[in-house]
Every structure is written in C-alpha cells, then in structure tokens.
Design a protein around this motif. Sequence first.
Motif, PDB file in Angstrom:
ATOM      1  N   SER A 149       7.904  -1.508  10.434  1.00  0.00           N
ATOM      2  CA  SER A 149       8.796  -2.091   9.434  1.00  0.00           C
ATOM      3  C   SER A 149       9.004  -3.565   9.755  1.00  0.00           C
ATOM      4  O   SER A 149       8.793  -4.004  10.892  1.00  0.00           O
ATOM      5  CB  SER A 149      10.130  -1.370   9.442  1.00  0.00           C
ATOM      6  OG  SER A 149      10.813  -1.697  10.632  1.00  0.00           O
ATOM      7  N   ALA A 150       9.426  -4.322   8.744  1.00  0.00           N
ATOM      8  CA  ALA A 150       9.653  -5.747   8.956  1.00  0.00           C
ATOM      9  C   ALA A 150      10.682  -5.967  10.055  1.00  0.00           C
ATOM     10  O   ALA A 150      10.572  -6.884  10.857  1.00  0.00           O
ATOM     11  CB  ALA A 150      10.104  -6.405   7.650  1.00  0.00           C
ATOM     12  N   THR A 203       0.432  -7.246   2.821  1.00  0.00           N
ATOM     13  CA  THR A 203       0.209  -6.582   4.098  1.00  0.00           C
ATOM     14  C   THR A 203      -0.067  -7.631   5.168  1.00  0.00           C
ATOM     15  O   THR A 203      -0.897  -8.517   4.970  1.00  0.00           O
ATOM     16  CB  THR A 203      -1.006  -5.631   4.023  1.00  0.00           C
ATOM     17  OG1 THR A 203      -0.804  -4.748   2.920  1.00  0.00           O
ATOM     18  CG2 THR A 203      -1.152  -4.832   5.292  1.00  0.00           C
ATOM     19  N   SER A 206       2.350  -4.282   8.795  1.00  0.00           N
ATOM     20  CA  SER A 206       3.648  -4.247   8.104  1.00  0.00           C
ATOM     21  C   SER A 206       3.434  -4.610   6.643  1.00  0.00           C
ATOM     22  O   SER A 206       2.549  -5.396   6.304  1.00  0.00           O
ATOM     23  CB  SER A 206       4.633  -5.193   8.784  1.00  0.00           C
ATOM     24  OG  SER A 206       4.043  -6.441   9.013  1.00  0.00           O
ATOM     25  N   ARG A 207       4.240  -4.004   5.779  1.00  0.00           N
ATOM     26  CA  ARG A 207       4.055  -4.194   4.344  1.00  0.00           C
ATOM     27  C   ARG A 207       5.345  -4.634   3.681  1.00  0.00           C
ATOM     28  O   ARG A 207       6.434  -4.334   4.156  1.00  0.00           O
ATOM     29  CB  ARG A 207       3.588  -2.883   3.690  1.00  0.00           C
ATOM     30  CG  ARG A 207       2.211  -2.408   4.160  1.00  0.00           C
ATOM     31  CD  ARG A 207       1.762  -1.239   3.320  1.00  0.00           C
ATOM     32  NE  ARG A 207       2.094  -1.445   1.918  1.00  0.00           N
ATOM     33  CZ  ARG A 207       1.365  -2.172   1.063  1.00  0.00           C
ATOM     34  NH1 ARG A 207       0.249  -2.717   1.470  1.00  0.00           N
ATOM     35  NH2 ARG A 207       1.761  -2.321  -0.184  1.00  0.00           N
ATOM     36  N   SER A 208       5.169  -5.329   2.558  1.00  0.00           N
ATOM     37  CA  SER A 208       6.342  -5.717   1.783  1.00  0.00           C
ATOM     38  C   SER A 208       5.898  -5.926   0.342  1.00  0.00           C
ATOM     39  O   SER A 208       4.754  -6.299   0.086  1.00  0.00           O
ATOM     40  CB  SER A 208       6.951  -7.012   2.341  1.00  0.00           C
ATOM     41  OG  SER A 208       7.907  -7.514   1.446  1.00  0.00           O
ATOM     42  N   ASP A 209       6.807  -5.647  -0.602  1.00  0.00           N
ATOM     43  CA  ASP A 209       6.454  -5.889  -2.002  1.00  0.00           C
ATOM     44  C   ASP A 209       6.514  -7.370  -2.334  1.00  0.00           C
ATOM     45  O   ASP A 209       5.902  -7.818  -3.296  1.00  0.00           O
ATOM     46  CB  ASP A 209       7.417  -5.122  -2.929  1.00  0.00           C
ATOM     47  CG  ASP A 209       7.227  -3.628  -2.753  1.00  0.00           C
ATOM     48  OD1 ASP A 209       6.123  -3.224  -2.344  1.00  0.00           O
ATOM     49  OD2 ASP A 209       8.199  -2.876  -3.008  1.00  0.00           O
ATOM     50  N   ARG A 210       7.298  -8.096  -1.556  1.00  0.00           N
ATOM     51  CA  ARG A 210       7.451  -9.516  -1.833  1.00  0.00           C
ATOM     52  C   ARG A 210       6.902 -10.335  -0.675  1.00  0.00           C
ATOM     53  O   ARG A 210       6.858  -9.851   0.456  1.00  0.00           O
ATOM     54  CB  ARG A 210       8.930  -9.841  -2.061  1.00  0.00           C
ATOM     55  CG  ARG A 210       9.504  -9.078  -3.269  1.00  0.00           C
ATOM     56  CD  ARG A 210      10.901  -9.533  -3.642  1.00  0.00           C
ATOM     57  NE  ARG A 210      11.771  -9.654  -2.463  1.00  0.00           N
ATOM     58  CZ  ARG A 210      12.311 -10.797  -2.065  1.00  0.00           C
ATOM     59  NH1 ARG A 210      12.071 -11.912  -2.703  1.00  0.00           N
ATOM     60  NH2 ARG A 210      13.103 -10.813  -1.029  1.00  0.00           N
ATOM     61  N   THR A 235       7.740 -12.034   1.684  1.00  0.00           N
ATOM     62  CA  THR A 235       8.811 -12.449   2.584  1.00  0.00           C
ATOM     63  C   THR A 235       8.761 -11.570   3.828  1.00  0.00           C
ATOM     64  O   THR A 235       8.779 -10.346   3.715  1.00  0.00           O
ATOM     65  CB  THR A 235      10.189 -12.245   1.923  1.00  0.00           C
ATOM     66  OG1 THR A 235      10.080 -12.613   0.558  1.00  0.00           O
ATOM     67  CG2 THR A 235      11.250 -13.070   2.587  1.00  0.00           C
ATOM     68  N   PHE A 236       8.665 -12.191   4.982  1.00  0.00           N
ATOM     69  CA  PHE A 236       8.648 -11.439   6.240  1.00  0.00           C
ATOM     70  C   PHE A 236       9.491 -12.212   7.251  1.00  0.00           C
ATOM     71  O   PHE A 236       9.629 -13.431   7.148  1.00  0.00           O
ATOM     72  CB  PHE A 236       7.210 -11.303   6.775  1.00  0.00           C
ATOM     73  CG  PHE A 236       6.351 -10.347   5.996  1.00  0.00           C
ATOM     74  CD1 PHE A 236       6.279  -9.009   6.357  1.00  0.00           C
ATOM     75  CD2 PHE A 236       5.623 -10.783   4.901  1.00  0.00           C
ATOM     76  CE1 PHE A 236       5.485  -8.124   5.638  1.00  0.00           C
ATOM     77  CE2 PHE A 236       4.831  -9.915   4.179  1.00  0.00           C
ATOM     78  CZ  PHE A 236       4.759  -8.567   4.544  1.00  0.00           C
TER      79      PHE A 236
END
Lengths: 517, 232
Positions: free
Chosen positions: A31-32, A62, A78-82, A84-85
């Motif tokens: 996770s982020a 990704t 790690s993944r995110s829809d946006r 931003t990390f």
Amino acid sequence: MEVERLAAALAERFGVKARVERDGGLTVPCSAADLAGVCETLFTAYDCAFAGLIVEERDGWTLRHLFYSERAIIRVVSRSDRPTFPSISARMHAADWHERAAEDLFGIAFSGHPRLGEFVLHEQWPEGTNPMRRGFDVRRPSPRPDAAAGWAPPRVLHAPGAFSMPIGPIFSGVEESVHFQLETVGEEIVRVIPRLFYNYRGVEAIARGRTIAAVLLLAERFTGTASFAHATAFSRAVEAACGVAVPVRAARLRAFIAELERLRHHTAAIHGICSSTGLAVAASQAAILEEELLRLSAGLTGHRYLFGLAVPGGLRRDLADDDCRRAAAEAGAIARRLEGLERSLARSSSFLDRLEQVGIVTADEARRYGLVGPVARASGIDRDLRVILPYGGYADLGLRVAREEEGDGYARLRVLFAEARESARLLTALADGLPDGSVSAPIQPRAGEGLGWVEAPGGAAVHWVRLDDDGAVAEWRILPPSFANWHGFHLAAEGFAFQDFPIILATFGLAAAENDR
Amino acid sequence: MSRWVLAGLKTGIVTTGYPREEESAPGVTPGRPRGGEVADPAKIVARCPSGAISAAGGGVVIDRRRCVHCSACRGDLPWEETYEWATVAAAESGLGRPFRGSLHVLVVDAGSCGACLSEVRQLNNPYYNMHRLGFFITPTPRNADLMLVLGPVTAHMHRALRVAYAAMPGPKRVIAVGTCAASGGVFGPSFAAGSGAADAVPVDVVVPGCPPPPLAVLHGLLVAAGRKEGAG
C-alpha cells in the motif's frame, strides 16, 4: 538472503503478502502507506540493492520499486488510481532522482519530496508537459526558444567571497554536454550542482507503439559507448516477455562480446583519466590500445562499437570459433600492455598525487546513494550483476569481482585496470569453450512484460518492456548505471580543489547520453 | 619522468598515411551497404528498420543521411569498406587559401550517443593525429573556424548550439557529423530531438555514418578546408 525469510520478515512487520515467483524473485504488493517502510527495510535492514523505479500508467498508476540481492529480484508494487504517491526519498535517498524524473516525465506528485520541479525537462517547456503520459504527442516539436535561459541553481551559497562558476554545456575539447554550477569561496569546491539532460532524446517516449526491431535500434544507440550491453539488456527483457530461452552458444557469444566492450570501455576510461591529469605519453599509450580494441571489434563483428549484433533471441549472425580465439589472443596481448601502463603509472608520483586521497566516496555514501559498477566497487561495495544475478553465459566462469576500499580516484583507476584484466581472462576462457549450435531462437511476440539486466561497463543496467497484443512495444523503461552514479557524483567533488574537478570527473567514467536517454 | 620519454620513443610511429595514401588496416571503418541492381528490392526495402533504403528502377538506392549501417541488409547488398564519406551540402564549402594551413575546431555534442564523440576523440590519438594536418580542437567558439555538430540537436541543446555558432568569427564552416546530425537519425524529428544540425545552424559539409569512423571525420575536415573533394 533467502527470499522466504525476507517475505516472512516483511509479512511480520507490515502485514504484506509477498509472493515468491518462479524465477526465484519476490513480488511485494504494497500500500502507499507502507511503501516507504517496506523499501527502507529492504534497502537498509536487508542491504538489498535498489535498481530503480519503474512507473506505468495502465488502468491507474503502478509503481514498481526494483531491488535485488543474491539471486533474487524483489519487486515492490504499489498502485493508485491517481498520480499521487508518498515520497520515499527521505528514508531511502537512492530513490531521490527517480522520483524527480517520474514527477517531471509522468506528472506524478510525490508528496513530501523536498525538491520537485524542473529536472529532466529544462525551463523552456510549458508547465505541465509530461512526455511519458499516455496521449502525449511525441511527434509535435517542442519549443526551442532563442531567448536567454532563465535557469538559476536552486540554492546559492551565502558566505563572504562566495562565487559560483558555471561550466558547460559546451566546454573543453571533446566532451559530452553537461552543465555544472560549482560553488566556492576560493579554492575549495563547496557545492556541485550538475545540470543534466541536455542530451534528452526521449527514447522511452518515442519507442511507444514501435516494433521490437525499431526499439532495438534505440536501445543500441541511445548510449554508443555501452551499446552492446544495452542492446543485450533490452533483448533479454523481450525474451523474458515472450518466454524465449536463447541458445547456449548465443549466450556465451553475448558474454564474449560484452567483455570485449567492457575492455574497450575501461581502456577509454583509463585514457580519460591519464589525459585529465595531463600525462601526455600515458594518455597516448592508452589511446593506442583503445584504437586497437576498436579495430579488433570491427574486424570481429563488423562494427567498431559493436552495433547491429545483439537481437532478441540471440545474435544476428554467428561468429567463427577461430575468429573468437584469435580476437581473444589479440585482446590478451593488449591487456598485457595495459598492465605495463598500470605499472608505469603506479611509479609516477606526480600522477598519483592527483588521484590518491582525492575525490573520495565512502562505502556508506555509496550504499546510501545506491552507486553501481566500478565506482561502487572502488568504495568497497563488490556488487556485480554477473555474480549476484548470473545470466546468459556467465555461469561457471569463476568471475573475480574487483574491489578496493579507499573510494578515491586511484581506487577507481585500480578497479578499472583489474576489471580490464579480468575481461581479457574471460575472453580467453569463453573463446576456448564455445559450444556448438545455433545463435538465435525464434521470437513469437506476445502480450506481456519482461525484465532484462546486464552488468554494463558502467554498472547495473536494467531494461523493462511491456509488449502489446500485436507484439509491438507498448512500454519500455531503462534504468542505466549512469543515472545512479551521476546522482552521487557531487559527493566525490565537494570538499576538493577546483583543479581536481576534471580529474574526479574522469575517474567516475560517466556517460551523459546514457543518463539523459 | 625519463621513463615516459623512453616509453614514447619505444612505441615508434603508428600514424596513418592518410590523406597522402589510402589506409587499409582492418577495422578502421565499419563499412556501409551499397545500392544498385538487386533481385528482390521489395524484400530489402522492407527489412531496413531506419527507412533508408528505397526501390528505384530494378534496384535500390540508399539515403546516406538515414542509413545507420545496422547490418540488417548485410548479405543482401554489397558492403563497401570505404571511409571517404563526406559530402558537400552548401554551394560554398572550402574556406579558401588563408585557411589551408591551420584550422581550429569546436566540437558540439548536441545529443550524440557518445559513439560519434568517441570517434572524433580518436582523431587526437597517435593513429590519426590530426595535428599533423593542422587541425586543432579548441574549447572556445571565439577561436574556432570549424564547428563539428554531433547528434540530432535536442531541444535542450538547440539554443546553446546557436549561441556557440554566433560567437564564432567568420568565415566559418559547419560539419554535421553522423547520421543523427545529418537527419535526426533514429531519434528525430520528435518532441525532444530535431532533424539534424541544419535545424539550428547552416551546414556546409555532411559526414554520414553511425558513427562515421575517424577517417571519415578527417575526410570531412579536409573537405571543409578545401583540401579534398567531397564524395559524390
């Protein structure tokens, strides 16, 4: 370090479910929130090497943070829809430049990073230009203004008598385009701010949608002095994506040519160091050997810089055993003359004065910055992908990895000499034991991703590709050794005198073209 | 330091006889394909990844400004082991009598991969030793008569290249060295790379090749100085 133990440790500490892959590697979905902790644990507590960050925009975003240790590649995903990390560079400094590049090229906001903004793309580009984003038109020419540049270094030294000295991008003789801002209060260089990417050709962006053959031309030509290494790394990534194993003969011949490239590369680097100190005869002697190796390369392969030989699946054409043995013998003779040069240099005190105790990088700094290749090995970190992640034809050769402890310019020079000697030995061993068989396996392109790595002359080089359904290259990323070592270059130059700067630069053997891409 | 003097003397002279005589040592050039009549032009055209080969009247022609002699056509086309590759791009190429003796050369890396740069660097090694012909590398445009441009001219080097050219006193000549500087090569034109040196500065002589070997660059210098004819 067994990956099972590593997986258990990460599970206990962060509750992540790591998966052991068929290739013996580890995939760590993360996770982020845990990203910085997981990466720091791998990097600091378990001393895994950081290969780099691979960003992909595909149904969201990704990030793959790639690490490696004894015989295992560790992918922290790690993944995110946006886009931003959280930034991890405060806890793992080796990721610093990777995050800056990803912010500039993909427009990813790394929260908490102290210094984002202009990095790869210089000030002339409109705000919000992200060439690696999907939908960016790579054919549209960019602004090329004639007006004066508005660039200023991000911080300026404030002290009585302080001044900064700009160097480049066009400077002294036959050099790559790089700009340095050297800040000083007199003799000693206090801060070095390199400004790179003058040679940015956006090869990863323009590769999108091209055929494998067309991208191979880019992989082979974005850095001409380590061209065979990168062409091989790209080919290996394609082979991994397509599930193809290259024939044994091709793997051995690849190792043979790679060692010829390393020998020539190191001879050129030694030439650079000799001429940076103004030792004209030694520089000429090294230059003679370099030219002879270029001629030897052309005689054997048809190209002085070994272009046009590596292809996904193996090699474009076979080399005769006799020719390889003859080339190995000639290279051995050249390596012996190189040893003579080394002995003469070791007795030249005026030369040694310029290198010993100058341009020091400590082992701790080298580890923190994730330095690679001969530069890291001169600071006591004997990582070499040929041994850590043995590939292709390097099994059972008994490779001896050079290592020095001092981390100064002379240690780097000695590592170059030792590796050149070892390459010459490998050339003979490889040429004497070439197996029979074909040199290329057919490639049936299929959708998928693959990772390919080699120990390039400058250090660890990793390529990653994703092929689409038509077998074209959808995505391609390069993690070149120069990117890691340019990041740490300032460590060596700061605190030393102005007149040492060109010598320290030469001992790093950096390639701007390889860094800039 | 006498050790170095002796070492230098012991090495003797290795310098090429070019341009007085032909150089025929193996490995001085990667060679390049030659066009002409072929059995199956379409097959060869399709195999060329850089789009340098086109069919013409029962044979093929090669666009020298695009060919990177990647050797995909090796075996299909004859391979010529030559190196006098420089061609004249502008009507007025030679610098005239006053510049026949000694010329100062500024080298600008405008996005080269390093191979062209390395080949230009070899011109100072004892095998080629361009000093004997009166060519000297200069670090400053103020002293330069000739400029060698390497690379496709990236967006980031465009301005620096133009500033350097403007700073050179006239008369001056520009040599585009390598396929990238001739046409953008495998990189350009694109958002980040141009389509060669002519994008930014007027080009007088083109030396094609990926990379052109040192002797080809030397030929380009001699052509620019008006001491050799350009290739057809």
